[in-house]
Design a protein around this motif. Structure first.
Motif, PDB file in Angstrom:
ATOM      1  N   ASP A 248       0.820  -1.207   0.000  1.00  0.00           N
ATOM      2  CA  ASP A 248       0.000   0.000   0.000  1.00  0.00           C
ATOM      3  C   ASP A 248       0.859   1.265   0.000  1.00  0.00           C
ATOM      4  OD1 ASP A 248      -2.131  -1.720   0.038  1.00  0.00           O
ATOM      5  OD2 ASP A 248      -2.569  -1.454   2.174  1.00  0.00           O
ATOM      6  N   GLU A 249       1.939   1.239   0.775  1.00  0.00           N
ATOM      7  CA  GLU A 249       2.790   2.425   0.891  1.00  0.00           C
ATOM      8  C   GLU A 249       3.469   2.763  -0.434  1.00  0.00           C
ATOM      9  OE1 GLU A 249       6.824   3.899   3.281  1.00  0.00           O
ATOM     10  OE2 GLU A 249       5.812   2.038   3.873  1.00  0.00           O
ATOM     11  N   HIS A 250       3.895   1.746  -1.175  1.00  0.00           N
ATOM     12  CA  HIS A 250       4.669   1.981  -2.397  1.00  0.00           C
ATOM     13  C   HIS A 250       3.871   1.700  -3.672  1.00  0.00           C
ATOM     14  CE1 HIS A 250       8.507   2.599  -0.281  1.00  0.00           C
ATOM     15  NE2 HIS A 250       8.102   1.645   0.549  1.00  0.00           N
ATOM     16  N   ALA A 251       2.560   1.474  -3.532  1.00  0.00           N
ATOM     17  CA  ALA A 251       1.689   1.204  -4.693  1.00  0.00           C
ATOM     18  C   ALA A 251       2.226   0.050  -5.525  1.00  0.00           C
ATOM     19  CB  ALA A 251       1.534   2.464  -5.545  1.00  0.00           C
ATOM     20  N   LEU A 252       2.530  -1.050  -4.867  1.00  0.00           N
ATOM     21  CA  LEU A 252       3.098  -2.211  -5.531  1.00  0.00           C
ATOM     22  C   LEU A 252       1.995  -3.158  -5.990  1.00  0.00           C
ATOM     23  CD1 LEU A 252       5.935  -3.034  -2.945  1.00  0.00           C
ATOM     24  CD2 LEU A 252       6.099  -1.582  -4.987  1.00  0.00           C
ATOM     25  N   GLN A 253       2.283  -3.893  -7.018  1.00  0.00           N
ATOM     26  CA  GLN A 253       1.403  -4.970  -7.474  1.00  0.00           C
ATOM     27  C   GLN A 253       2.194  -6.274  -7.388  1.00  0.00           C
ATOM     28  OE1 GLN A 253       0.084  -4.662 -11.550  1.00  0.00           O
ATOM     29  NE2 GLN A 253      -0.604  -6.796 -11.594  1.00  0.00           N
ATOM     30  N   TYR A 254       1.813  -7.123  -6.445  1.00  0.00           N
ATOM     31  CA  TYR A 254       2.556  -8.374  -6.268  1.00  0.00           C
ATOM     32  C   TYR A 254       2.248  -9.324  -7.415  1.00  0.00           C
ATOM     33  CZ  TYR A 254       3.800  -6.811  -1.578  1.00  0.00           C
ATOM     34  OH  TYR A 254       4.302  -6.115  -0.512  1.00  0.00           O
ATOM     35  N   LYS A 255       3.315  -9.754  -8.084  1.00  0.00           N
ATOM     36  CA  LYS A 255       3.164 -10.614  -9.264  1.00  0.00           C
ATOM     37  C   LYS A 255       3.468 -12.071  -8.941  1.00  0.00           C
ATOM     38  CE  LYS A 255       4.146 -10.650 -14.188  1.00  0.00           C
ATOM     39  NZ  LYS A 255       4.695  -9.862 -15.310  1.00  0.00           N
ATOM     40  N   LEU A 256       4.398 -12.305  -8.004  1.00  0.00           N
ATOM     41  CA  LEU A 256       4.800 -13.671  -7.672  1.00  0.00           C
ATOM     42  C   LEU A 256       5.441 -13.690  -6.296  1.00  0.00           C
ATOM     43  CD1 LEU A 256       5.238 -16.641  -8.794  1.00  0.00           C
ATOM     44  CD2 LEU A 256       7.559 -15.883  -9.376  1.00  0.00           C
ATOM     45  N   PHE A 257       5.109 -14.721  -5.522  1.00  0.00           N
ATOM     46  CA  PHE A 257       5.817 -15.004  -4.273  1.00  0.00           C
ATOM     47  C   PHE A 257       6.765 -16.165  -4.558  1.00  0.00           C
ATOM     48  CE2 PHE A 257       1.869 -12.996  -2.881  1.00  0.00           C
ATOM     49  CZ  PHE A 257       2.377 -12.004  -2.064  1.00  0.00           C
ATOM     50  N   LEU A 258       8.053 -15.879  -4.530  1.00  0.00           N
ATOM     51  CA  LEU A 258       9.076 -16.840  -4.934  1.00  0.00           C
ATOM     52  C   LEU A 258       9.909 -17.266  -3.724  1.00  0.00           C
ATOM     53  CD1 LEU A 258      10.564 -18.337  -7.243  1.00  0.00           C
ATOM     54  CD2 LEU A 258      12.007 -16.292  -7.478  1.00  0.00           C
ATOM     55  N   ASN A 259       9.737 -18.508  -3.319  1.00  0.00           N
ATOM     56  CA  ASN A 259      10.497 -19.029  -2.185  1.00  0.00           C
ATOM     57  C   ASN A 259      11.770 -19.708  -2.689  1.00  0.00           C
ATOM     58  OD1 ASN A 259      11.114 -19.645   0.452  1.00  0.00           O
ATOM     59  ND2 ASN A 259       9.251 -20.802   0.866  1.00  0.00           N
ATOM     60  N   GLY A 260      12.750 -19.835  -1.790  1.00  0.00           N
ATOM     61  CA  GLY A 260      14.025 -20.440  -2.153  1.00  0.00           C
ATOM     62  C   GLY A 260      14.361 -21.684  -1.366  1.00  0.00           C
ATOM     63  N   GLU A 261      13.312 -22.376  -0.858  1.00  0.00           N
ATOM     64  CA  GLU A 261      13.579 -23.635  -0.161  1.00  0.00           C
ATOM     65  C   GLU A 261      14.264 -24.613  -1.121  1.00  0.00           C
ATOM     66  OE1 GLU A 261      13.192 -24.704   2.895  1.00  0.00           O
ATOM     67  OE2 GLU A 261      11.598 -23.542   3.877  1.00  0.00           O
ATOM     68  N   PRO A 262      15.100 -25.500  -0.594  1.00  0.00           N
ATOM     69  CA  PRO A 262      15.851 -26.409  -1.463  1.00  0.00           C
ATOM     70  C   PRO A 262      14.984 -27.511  -2.052  1.00  0.00           C
ATOM     71  CG  PRO A 262      16.228 -26.972   0.819  1.00  0.00           C
ATOM     72  CD  PRO A 262      15.424 -25.698   0.831  1.00  0.00           C
ATOM     73  N   THR A 263      15.511 -28.130  -3.077  1.00  0.00           N
ATOM     74  CA  THR A 263      14.906 -29.329  -3.649  1.00  0.00           C
ATOM     75  C   THR A 263      15.112 -30.497  -2.706  1.00  0.00           C
ATOM     76  OG1 THR A 263      15.096 -28.701  -5.970  1.00  0.00           O
ATOM     77  CG2 THR A 263      15.183 -31.036  -5.480  1.00  0.00           C
ATOM     78  N   PHE A 264      14.024 -31.171  -2.339  1.00  0.00           N
ATOM     79  CA  PHE A 264      14.079 -32.357  -1.489  1.00  0.00           C
ATOM     80  C   PHE A 264      13.920 -33.610  -2.340  1.00  0.00           C
ATOM     81  CE2 PHE A 264      13.326 -29.191   1.671  1.00  0.00           C
ATOM     82  CZ  PHE A 264      13.748 -29.719   2.881  1.00  0.00           C
ATOM     83  N   SER A 265      14.681 -34.630  -2.021  1.00  0.00           N
ATOM     84  CA  SER A 265      14.520 -35.905  -2.712  1.00  0.00           C
ATOM     85  C   SER A 265      13.136 -36.474  -2.438  1.00  0.00           C
ATOM     86  CB  SER A 265      15.580 -36.910  -2.240  1.00  0.00           C
ATOM     87  OG  SER A 265      16.878 -36.420  -2.512  1.00  0.00           O
ATOM     88  N   GLN A 266      12.536 -37.084  -3.442  1.00  0.00           N
ATOM     89  CA  GLN A 266      11.225 -37.696  -3.283  1.00  0.00           C
ATOM     90  C   GLN A 266      11.317 -39.099  -2.691  1.00  0.00           C
ATOM     91  OE1 GLN A 266       7.993 -36.047  -4.130  1.00  0.00           O
ATOM     92  NE2 GLN A 266       9.618 -34.619  -3.588  1.00  0.00           N
TER      93      GLN A 266
END
Length: 533
Positions: free
Chosen positions: A190-208
């Motif tokens: 709201d303060e910076h008039a942003l439009q969120y396009k994607l929430f990108l996490n950096g958790e690692p790849t876990f073996s299945q």
């Protein structure tokens, strides 16, 4: 143009090792000190020297803080939020090598002297020279390091998109950091008039599965909720056992029906939740005596994909009613055999029903006093406080016994999935092509198979199923809460793209060097630039 300080694989590796060296085990002084250190590190960048007001610490309680760093391009509104956590689990399992747990270079070398003690796969990875070992290398300080390098490059090269780096404490226990950060993200928007396009996490790849070498990107995260129960029987002396009924006996019936109960199983996008299991079952006697245990508690783990808290409570209540019916029948059969009267049938109540009854009997002021007395006890965590609140109410409402009181215990991680979002579909295909060009293969998984902070964005619940969690969580609003309305406002899609590693939370935790320091920087830069069109 300024020179990049984290622009090469070796510089990125040095950054990671510095971040790992800052011991930040959950609920330690190191966790409390970590956020200011990250902020100081980011202040070294020219962009944040010029824009110090866009770098902030946010109080997450107990002396801990989340960090937000906003790279704002003047003409852009579209914004990608880069999410990571910096707390780690503890390190006792390292044994004599524990002093090296937070020093990846030294630990990796030192492990060569102990390689005969390692599992075969870990020994092979160590000898290959392709992995860096250490607590937090994989889970998940590499994700933070990658995001720091990404926001540095964006600021130096003036990318026409906004980035928010968000790194939080306490993901490993209650996700207090992320639950705190949700409201801050709304305020920043709201303060910076942003439009969120994607929430990108950096958790690692876990073996299945064991030995799985594949790398993955995740378009959602599995949910987790913890139904619990307080069992209240009737006390007696062990010499007169049929004059009472133990809480342990009652509890055993519900636990048997909850363990591996496929009623709670969900399948979505071809993936299936693990079956529920018990996480804790105990009686509440604090000392030995000849009095039988008449109060007990149990805690169960349930994974989610599409169901709400309300739906899980309905299933839990159904399971409890069935198990208590079985318990009543078995108990009556024993009483008939012994020629004695039953103490009574075991009723099933939700916590919200008990609370209404107790308030009518004791008054709201007394209920608030009991809650305050419990929540202020620093020796108990939120799970123990939940049980203690219910126990204190039942002790004062023993006329309801024998009874099984159903409740929720923290934490709760709602499931999130945006696999069908066009932006996510397009981005995953791009990640596959980019990985192929770098000599590796990446596959999609629809639900991240570890708990993650993406649970607190893109919340969907049009039927307000979350209110069942609020009403049946004894510590709600006292020591635990979830900002559901604000979560629903953060409605951009989610994605997790992180480095490949193995054995998170084990002494053989390790990070694949080429994945982390060579491939991922290219993949993440490609991802962000694809959204600048």
């Amino acid at each position: 143009m300024s020179e990049l300080v984290w622009g090469t694989p070796s510089e990125l590796r040095s950054l990671l090792c510095e971040l790992v060296s800052w011991d930040s085990r959950t609920l330690t002084d190191g966790e409390r000190a970590f956020a200011p250190k990250v902020a100081d590190k980011l202040k070294e960048l020219d962009y944040f020297k010029s824009h110090p007001d866009q770098l902030a610490l946010h109080d997450a309680g107990l002396g801990r803080h989340a960090v937000t760093a906003l790279y704002k391009q003047p003409d852009a509104t579209e914004t990608i939020v880069l999410i990571s956590h910096f707390d780690t689990v503890w390190t006792e399992e390292y044994g004599t090598l524990e002093p090296y747990a937070f020093h990846p270079e030294e630990l990796t070398k030192k492990l060569m002297d102990y390689k005969s003690e390692l599992p075969d796969d870990a020994r092979a990875d160590l000898e290959s020279g392709n992995y860096l070992f250490g607590r937090g290398t994989m889970d998940m300080k590499m994700g933070l390091a990658l995001h720091m390098a990404l926001i540095e490059k964006a600021s130096v090269e003036s990318w026409p998109i906004n980035l928010i780096l968000l790194t939080v404490p306490d993901e490993e226990v209650n996700s207090t950091g992320m639950r705190t950060a949700v409201k801050e993200l709304v305020l920043l928007r709201d303060e910076h008039a942003l439009q969120y396009k994607l929430f990108l996490n950096g958790e690692p790849t876990f073996s299945q599965e064991p030995g799985d070498p594949k790398e993955y990107v995740y378009s959602g995260t599995i949910g987790k909720i913890m139904p619990a129960a307080l069992f209240y029987g009737k006390e007696t002396h062990v010499g007169e056992p049929m004059k009472g009924i133990t809480a342990n006996y009652i509890a055993s019936f519900l636990t048997q029906q909850m363990e591996w109960n496929n009623l709670f199983e969900e399948t979505s996008h071809g993936e299936t939740t693990p079956l529920p299991v018990s996480l804790q079952q105990k009686d509440l006697k604090s000392e030995y005596s000849a009095q039988t245990p008449y109060r007990a508690a149990a805690l169960y783990n349930v994974f989610l994909m599409n169901r709400s808290a309300a739906e899980i409570m309905d299933l839990f209540e159904l399971t409890a009613l069935r198990s208590m019916s079985d318990c009543n029948a078995a108990y009556r059969q024993i009483c008939d055999r012994e020629g004695v009267d039953v103490v009574g049938d075991i009723r099933v109540m939700r916590y919200e029903q008990l609370l209404v009854y107790a308030e009518e009997k004791l008054g709201t002021e007394e209920i608030n006093r009991l809650k305050k007395e419990t929540t202020e006890n620093t020796d108990w965590d939120d799970r123990e406080k939940s049980f203690q609140i219910v126990d204190s109410l039942m002790i004062r409402c023993q006329e309801l016994a024998p009874a099984t009181i159903l409740l929720y215990a923290p934490p709760y991680y709602p499931a999130v999935n945006t696999s069908d979002d066009p932006l996510v579909t397009k981005t995953i295909e791009l990640m596959k092509k980019t990985a192929a060009s770098l000599g590796t293969k990446v596959e999609q998984i629809h639900y991240f198979n570890g708990i993650c902070d993406l649970s607190y964005v893109h919340y969907k619940d049009e039927a307000y199923g979350w209110t069942a969690f609020e009403r049946n969580t004894p510590v709600w609003g006292e020591t635990y809460s979830i900002p559901f309305p604000e979560m629903a406002e953060l409605n951009a899609p989610v994605l997790n793209v992180g480095p490949f590693g193995k054995d998170a939370h084990q002494r053989t935790e390790r990070l694949h060097i080429e994945s982390a320091f060579v491939r991922l920087p290219v993949m993440l830069e490609t991802l962000v630039k694809s959204m600048m069109d």
